[in-house]
Each structure stands twice: as C-alpha cells, then as structure tokens.
Design a protein around this motif. Structure first.
Motif, short mmCIF file in Angstrom:
data_model
loop_
_atom_site.label_atom_id
_atom_site.label_comp_id
_atom_site.label_asym_id
_atom_site.label_seq_id
_atom_site.Cartn_x
_atom_site.Cartn_y
_atom_site.Cartn_z
N LEU A 26 15.64 -1.76 -5.25
CA LEU A 26 15.55 -1.03 -3.98
C LEU A 26 14.25 -1.41 -3.24
O LEU A 26 14.23 -1.46 -2.01
CB LEU A 26 15.62 0.48 -4.20
CG LEU A 26 16.93 1.02 -4.81
CD1 LEU A 26 16.86 2.55 -4.93
CD2 LEU A 26 18.14 0.61 -3.98
N HIS A 27 13.17 -1.65 -4.01
CA HIS A 27 11.92 -2.12 -3.39
C HIS A 27 12.15 -3.44 -2.66
O HIS A 27 11.63 -3.68 -1.58
CB HIS A 27 10.83 -2.33 -4.46
CG HIS A 27 10.27 -1.07 -5.03
ND1 HIS A 27 9.17 -0.44 -4.49
CD2 HIS A 27 10.63 -0.33 -6.10
CE1 HIS A 27 8.88 0.63 -5.21
NE2 HIS A 27 9.75 0.73 -6.20
N ARG A 64 5.94 -1.85 -6.28
CA ARG A 64 7.05 -2.71 -6.71
C ARG A 64 6.82 -3.30 -8.09
O ARG A 64 7.70 -3.22 -8.95
CB ARG A 64 7.23 -3.85 -5.69
CG ARG A 64 8.26 -4.91 -6.10
CD ARG A 64 8.33 -6.05 -5.09
NE ARG A 64 7.06 -6.75 -4.96
CZ ARG A 64 6.66 -7.75 -5.76
NH1 ARG A 64 7.43 -8.16 -6.74
NH2 ARG A 64 5.49 -8.33 -5.57
N VAL A 65 5.64 -3.92 -8.30
CA VAL A 65 5.46 -4.67 -9.55
C VAL A 65 5.38 -3.75 -10.76
O VAL A 65 5.43 -4.22 -11.89
CB VAL A 65 4.22 -5.60 -9.52
CG1 VAL A 65 4.41 -6.70 -8.48
CG2 VAL A 65 2.94 -4.83 -9.28
N GLU A 66 5.25 -2.45 -10.52
CA GLU A 66 5.24 -1.52 -11.65
C GLU A 66 6.53 -0.72 -11.73
O GLU A 66 6.64 0.20 -12.55
CB GLU A 66 4.02 -0.59 -11.55
CG GLU A 66 2.75 -1.37 -11.87
CD GLU A 66 1.51 -0.70 -11.30
OE1 GLU A 66 1.57 0.48 -10.95
OE2 GLU A 66 0.48 -1.41 -11.21
N GLY A 99 1.41 1.24 -0.14
CA GLY A 99 2.52 1.08 0.79
C GLY A 99 2.61 -0.36 1.25
O GLY A 99 2.73 -1.28 0.43
N CYS A 100 2.49 -0.55 2.55
CA CYS A 100 2.80 -1.86 3.12
C CYS A 100 1.74 -2.93 2.83
O CYS A 100 1.96 -4.10 3.16
CB CYS A 100 3.02 -1.73 4.63
SG CYS A 100 1.55 -1.26 5.54
N LEU A 101 0.62 -2.54 2.20
CA LEU A 101 -0.39 -3.55 1.86
C LEU A 101 -0.36 -3.94 0.39
O LEU A 101 -1.23 -4.65 -0.09
CB LEU A 101 -1.80 -3.03 2.21
CG LEU A 101 -2.17 -2.96 3.69
CD1 LEU A 101 -3.60 -2.43 3.84
CD2 LEU A 101 -2.05 -4.32 4.36
N GLN A 102 0.63 -3.45 -0.36
CA GLN A 102 0.58 -3.66 -1.81
C GLN A 102 0.84 -5.11 -2.23
O GLN A 102 0.34 -5.54 -3.26
CB GLN A 102 1.54 -2.73 -2.53
CG GLN A 102 3.00 -3.05 -2.31
CD GLN A 102 3.90 -2.03 -3.02
OE1 GLN A 102 4.35 -2.25 -4.13
NE2 GLN A 102 4.14 -0.91 -2.37
#
Lengths: 505, 505
Positions: free
Chosen positions: B362-363, B352-354, B406-409
């Motif tokens: 969308l993220h 997301r942050v990149e 993924g879900c840990l980002q």
C-alpha cells in the motif's frame, strides 16, 4: 585571435576539468586503501587506468599548447609574481612534462600502481619479498622508461622523477644537502647513545585501547585546526593524507593497541598535511596556485605539527590531563615529565614512520641511496632484500628481523613513488626554518600551546605557506616566509637543544 | 567492412569502457552517502556531473550506431536467445534512449541529483519540506524534460521514465496490476485488524546495541551467501546496495538502538540485492548479459531473502539461539514463538522500509499514485506535503506527525528516481512466484533453513535468475524460472497462509 583574458579563462577551465577527473582518481585510490573488498582489486586497476588515460589525454591536449604559446608573449597577463602568471608558468611545466609521456606508459603505470599496491599489502603481511619482486621489477622498469621519456639533460635519470615531487631539486643537490646534514646527525645520535642518561619507551608501549586512541587523536587534530566538516579520518595499512578536492581532505592512520606513538603522532602528521590541503584556495582548484608548492613543503607542515609541536613539553601541558583521562589504566600514575621522555626516546629502530626525530633522517638517506641505485640499475631489484639489510646494519647497527620491518615496510615503491623519499628530510629542514621564523614573528609559542591555543601558528602557516600554492617556488616561498636560504641549522638547533635537555648532553 | 565477430568485439569493448566509467560514478555516489564530509558536496556534484557527461558522450558515440546498424542484419551473430544476440539487443535499447537525451540535460540531472540528495538529507533531518521544495521542483522539471526527450508514443509521460527501470512496463500495466492486487490486500489487512488476536512489537523495540546488531547481521548476510571478499557493509541515511563492479558490491544499512527489525531485515534485503549483483557474470560486465534484468527482478531477490526467508519460522529455528546470545538483555527470557510473532506484526505505520509484508505494497501504491501526478503536473510539488498526508490518512487511517515520517522519508525523488517505486511491488509479486517455484524444484525448504542451509536456494536463484542478466526480458525470465505468467496469486497465498496462522483468521 582571442584576448588574453579569454585565453586564460579557457586554460583555467581546461585545467579545472582535468583536476576534477584527477579527484575522481584520488577517491578511487583512497577507497582502495581504506575499504575496498579484496575481490575488487582487478576492477579498481581498470578504473584508475582508464581515468589516468583520460587525464593524460586532457593534460596533453594540443589546445593547451596553443593557448600557452599565445599567452607566452602576452603583456597583460600580470606581473611575474601574480596569480595568473604563476598559473600559466605551472601549466607550462605540467604540460611539457605530460607531453613527453606516451599514453600507453601512463595507463600502464596507473594499472601497475594499483595492482602492485595490492601485492605489496599481501607481501608485507606475509613477509614475502619474492612475492613482491616481480611487481617491483615491473615498476622500476616503467619508472626508468618514464625518466628516459621526460629526459634529464646531463644529469641523473633520477632527476626526471624527483622533479615531479620537488621541482628544481636534483640528485646532486640532495646529495649535497644530505652530505652536510649527515655528520651532524650521526654525531648527535652518538652522543645520545653514549650518554649515561637512558630513557625508556615502556610507558608508550603499554595498553592503549584503539577506540580511546581514536577519540583522543581526533580531538588533537581538531585542536590544531583540521576541519572535520571538510575532511575525515580512517584506517589504512599505510597512513596517508589525500586532498580529494575542495572541502574534502582525508587522513588515515593505523591504531595499535600496544603502541601510543604510532597512531597519535601519525594523526598529527597527517593532520598537518590535511591543514595545508584545507588551506589551499578553493577557487584555484586545479591550477598552480591551488596546488601544494612541493612535497618538501608539504612534509614541512606534517613534521612541524608532529614533532615541533606535538612532541614539545608545552603541547603536553595542555593535552596530558586529557591523556590521563583517556588512558587511565596506562597513565594514571605516570608523571607528565616521564610521559614526555617516553615519547621522545632516541633509539635506532626498524620502522621509518615510527622513528624518533633524530634517527628519522637516516632512514630517508638509506632509501635515497638505494632508490638512486635501483633507478640506474646498479642495484638489481632481486638484491634489494639483502642490500637493504646490510645497509641498515651499517647505519643503525641492526638487521631487520623480517622484510615487513625492512624493505617491505613502505608503500612508496609499490606506488611508483621513486624520488619521493628525499622530500621527507627536506620537510624536516623546512619545518625547522618555519618553526623558528614563526617563533620570531609570533613570540614564544610555548605559553599558547600550554593553553591549547594552536590557531595562531596555524594561521601564520596559512598566511605564509598554505594560501600561496605554487605561486612561488619552494626556495622563494621559504625565503619570503623565513628570510633564509635553505639551511639545516634551525633543525639542528632544535634537535640539539631538545636532546641536550633530555639526555643531559 | 569488418566481420561480425570484429564488430561485436568492438561494441563490447566500447560498452565495457563506458561501464568502467559508470562504476567510478557508482563509487562517488556510494562515498557521498556513506562518508563524504559535508564540505565536499559541491565538488562531488562537479565530479559526478563531469563523469555523467563523459559516459553520455561514449554511450551516444556515432560509432556505436554504425556498429549496431551493421550488426542488425548479421546472420552469424547467434540465435535469438544467445548471449551476443541479447547483448546487441540491449545495446540498441540503451543507445536509442541515450541518443534522445541532450548532454546538457544529462549533466544537469547528474549535478542536481547530487545536490538534491544532500538537500534531502538535511531536510529530512530537520523536517524541512520547504527547504527541499526547490530541489523537488527542479528535479521534476528535469524528469519531465527527460520524458519528453525520450518520448512515450500514445502513452503516459511516466512510461518514458518507468522504461528505464522496468522495460516493457507502462503506467497502464502497473495500474492494472495494482488494481487487481489492492482489494485482496485491503481485505486481508482488514481481517487482520478485526481479528481478536493482537500481536505486539514490544519485543523488537527493546534495546539492541548497535555493535551487536552489526555482528549479528553480518553473520546472517554471510550465511545466506553474500560474499564479504567481494563486498562490504556500511552505514548510510538510506539503505542501499550498489554494485560498483566485478568483485565489489556494497550494502548499507542504518542501525537503531531500539529497533531490531530496521537494520536486520534491511541487511537481509540489501544482501539479497548484493547476492544478485555478485551472481552476474563478471565477464559480461558492462553488457546486457552482465546487467540485472530489471528493478522488479532485482527487488524480488531482496524481498525474497528479507521476507520469504528471513521472516519465516524455519529461519529462526536456526538463528534464534544466536540471537539470544547476541542480545541477552532483551531476548534472554523470550520464547522463539513470541519473537517470531513480534517480527511479523501487521500494523499500518509511517515508514515504508519498516513496513510489514502486508501493508508494504500500500505504501508503494501511494507513491505510484502521487508520482504519476507529479510528473503530469496535476500535483504541484508545493502541495506534496498536504496531499501525501491526506492520501496517507485515506489508505492507512493515520496522519504522519512530520515530513521525515511522511513525504521526506525516501531518498528516491531527490535522486530523480521517478518510476522506480512500482518495481518494489512487482518485486514482491515476482518473489512470491520464485519462492513457490523453488519449493517445487528443491522440495520443502523449511527443514534446510532450520539447519542453516541457505545455499541450495541461493544456487537455484543463481541458476534461474542471476547468471542470465538481461539475456531474457523480465516476463520471459519469470516464465522460464516458474512456468507462469505474471500473477500475484503466489504472493497472496504466502501472505494469507502466514497471517491466517499468526492471527487465527
């Protein structure tokens, strides 16, 4: 009426919580000295002032007095030297002292400390004693008020301040210790200055890139047993060690590109403090047995690693090959023996924290002499600049070229730490006693140092000193560890042996 | 019965003191994420837990309720939009919410947040979703308990959490906003992907030495108006901005040797937050008017500087010559136009942050969709890994290669920040509205950006947004600043204009 165990548990819980608040304050203070932007100083003063007030409120909560009163006669608390007994005794000491201080004074001291330190940093940078003077005056007034509130019987107001750092010591007892040590030191320094052997610091004043110094000092601190999983090292204007809490002990230093000794021996010094803090029992956090015995004992740990170990030939048998790799441009062609001489030059100089082992204690005696007079009012703060310089001339035959190298060099007075300096010289005396005793218990330490083995000594100190916290008084602890009453003979044996060899006395 | 001014002063004093405690907690948290040794994590959890309890105790003190009740009917408090009126209104909001939370829950949330973040850092490093799962489960259970305690009328439990970050927003209102924006974005992204123009990120994936990135990013943050006298920049696993207190605002970023965008646009982003924090009125610290309006408004400031300014051609007219000097090995032969294309590539990606400006939202929509289900229990936490990956495949036609991508980002869920993500997309929408309005008020901004003049825009934002704090609601503030009700049209005009030119749409 609660049972003794229930009362004791409640006491421990209260002390623990107060110490957790104290550890928040410790982090605020660490941050203030390492990274806080200048614009944050007013708000930081508010933060530490508020926390100090909350701590004081808890430390003086009447319920603690009730519990202590009920525990006073408890037969089932444990024997005199048991952990619960010591924790209750130390709680009583702390509570009685705290009760005497009005909250207003505590908060004002805290706020003033924060602001005065910021003012000191600026004044030191700008050689601006007049800019610092109002803060010094305010701080001394507050400390005198503190001494009056705490009380000092027939003694000296200074005793009330000293007691916080070195319980059981007094102005008179320190004068006696210093009075006996001083002529021995003055005689040794004179013989060194009159020796035909002249040593030079030129080698350590070469170029040592800061980044390489940092890596080299980190490795040395790790070797002697400082854990970076439970601590860290940063830069600050004035080096210090702060035990934030279990598992978190912070060291600072300052790196100078053209001076090897300052940062390297500074890091060993602070790592010595840090190893002590890391060696206190985590489960006693906030209690007497989880607190360092006294500042003199604390300083014995730092000076022992800095000087008795770090400035020894055996230490460099192990580290010198690494040093040559780390600093090739300065040390490539320098024999180890020459480097060893350069780090051990005895020479009257301006800066206490960079002083050699022999002249160091004279710096302390000067500060003790002046702060005693500042507290009584005999020395008005505005005269400090002049009196510092004339006293320095008397003791070192030198006059500081500016106040940054004179009366503004130390952070202590801006931080309200009056009564703190003498513990540094006590630390040297204790370190001499401990190092000699460790050698007797463990056998000659030099061969293991030469192999990079420092943990036997670290573990011996852990067993004799670190794990006990305040379970015993400093005098009792030293007696148990060394079998001796306080004596400067081991320190003087160390200094005379070392410098006789170096200077051919 | 006290007078209105006396009651108001007492209220302000109480709120201020509570905020000072909050700022101690902010520093503890900043330190935990920037430098705390691993061994300190258990103690840090104790520290923040204790402070959270103290804050809660003060924030819910019955005296505040009394004062607010007495002020409720006060005719002399000021007009509806006056500062005192707004401060009292915000105090009521905060007090009513805090009163509903039992102290036990507040302390447990605080402790769990500290420990769960440490667990998240490890789990993310080791791609260990199962290792993080127990913390996620515990956190969700606590947040559901929080939602029940706060209450949500006929709405969604999520509303009770969202309210803390974006007052007046609800799950339904966010679904409406996202529902309208989504097809426009999906359409734009499809046209970009179908375009015969293909852009590459190769240039920004070259070698950019960390030290040079740091210097370059520092200079850019300073140019757009972030004050280093009143702030600092550090490194952390997850970039953030924390306003510790007046004069002390901290940014963090992470530098990657082979990726220019991450740290540079990350710093511009956090500096946007930081400039907002630095622009809040110091004398309103702890009061509504000294507090950022909403997280959506906060995010509008970061996204505006990061994207509308930092990824514009005019910004690079000024900075590109410096960039070539700072990174000669990667940019020496690269024309500015090629660099501009490389920093603006639109491409579905994992982090997301990149993400680019077009796919970013969308993220957010994905996270909003999943956290809504996590809070209702429709999505059991243990299924998050699988459902994240299948949803990501649905939206981006990609499956994360591991949970770190993924879900840990993101740190958010480990920090208990459920309801926080949608404010990021609101921020983009607000930023579009503000940037367009600033251009109308100040004239075309591009020529001044080309000359390195960013302060007119910073000052416009200061006047329209920063100085007001929570004096107005987000909707009112945006209406006053832009003349508009909430609309994604300016954002879409910006994106469509920009990418039509870049991709020849």
């Amino acid at each position: 009426m609660s049972s003794t165990p229930a009362l004791y548990d409640e006491l421990c819980q209260r002390l623990h919580e107060t110490a957790v608040l104290g550890s928040c304050s410790a982090l605020l203070s660490w941050d203030e000295q390492t990274g806080m932007p200048a614009g944050g100083s007013a708000h930081r003063a508010e933060q530490v002032g508020l926390i100090a007030g909350l701590i004081h409120e808890r430390a003086t909560h009447p319920r603690i007095g009730e519990i202590l009163d009920q525990l006073a006669g408890a037969a089932d608390l444990g024997e005199v030297e048991s952990i619960p007994f010591a924790n209750v005794r130390e709680s009583r000491r702390t509570y009685d002292r705290a009760k005497k201080l009005p909250r207003r004074l505590v908060e004002e001291l805290s706020r003033t400390t924060s602001l005065a330190q910021q003012a000191w940093i600026k004044a030191r940078r700008d050689n601006d004693f007049p800019g610092f003077l109002p803060w010094l005056e305010k701080m001394i007034a507050l400390k005198r008020e503190e001494a009056e509130a705490v009380g000092y019987g027939d003694g000296h107001p200074y005793d009330a301040l000293l007691d916080e750092y070195e319980p059981e010591a007094t102005a008179v007892s320190i004068q006696a210790v210093f009075g006996a040590l001083r002529p021995r030191l003055v005689d040794l320094i004179a013989r060194i200055q009159n020796s035909s052997t002249k040593l030079s610091t030129e080698i350590v004043d070469r170029h040592y890139p800061k980044a390489a110094q940092r890596v080299f000092a980190d490795a040395a601190a790790r070797s002697i047993g400082f854990s970076y999983d439970r601590g860290r090292l940063d830069e600050s204007a004035h080096p210090f060690c702060s035990g934030i809490g279990p598992g978190d002990v912070r060291l600072t230093t300052r790196f100078m590109d053209h001076h090897f000794n300052s940062a390297f021996f500074g890091v060993l010094h602070e790592a010595g403090h840090g190893i002590y803090e890391q060696g206190l029992p985590d489960d006693q956090f906030g209690l007497g047995c989880g607190t360092a015995c006294s500042l003199g004992i604390h300083e014995s740990q730092s000076r022992l690693w800095e000087n008795f170990v770090g400035r020894s030939p055996a230490f460099w048998n192990y580290f010198y090959p690494n040093a040559k790799q780390a600093f090739p441009s300065s040390l490539k062609d320098v024999p180890q023996a020459d480097f060893y001489k350069a780090i051990n030059v005895v020479e009257p100089s301006f800066i206490r924290v960079e002083a050699d082992e022999a002249t160091y204690n004279l710096h302390i005696m000067l500060r003790f002499e002046l702060e005693l007079k500042l507290i009584t009012g005999e020395l008005p703060p505005r005269d400090l600049h002049a009196v510092w310089n004339s006293t320095f001339q008397r003791d070192f035959a030198l006059t500081p070229p500016n106040d940054a190298q004179g009366c503004l060099q130390d952070i202590h007075w801006s931080a309200g730490l009056f009564g703190y300096f003498p513990t540094y010289a006590l630390g040297n005396i204790y370190a001499g006693m401990l190092f000699e005793a460790a050698g007797k218990d463990l056998g000659d330490l030099a061969p293991s140092f030469s192999k990079g083995e420092f943990l036997p000594l670290k573990n011996w100190l852990g067993e004799k000193i670190h794990q006990h916290g305040r379970r015993f008084s400093a005098a009792e602890l030293m007696k148990k560890a060394t079998g001796l009453e306080l004596t400067h003979e081991p320190l003087m044996r160390h200094l005379e042996g070392k410098y006789s060899a170096l200077y051919g006395l």
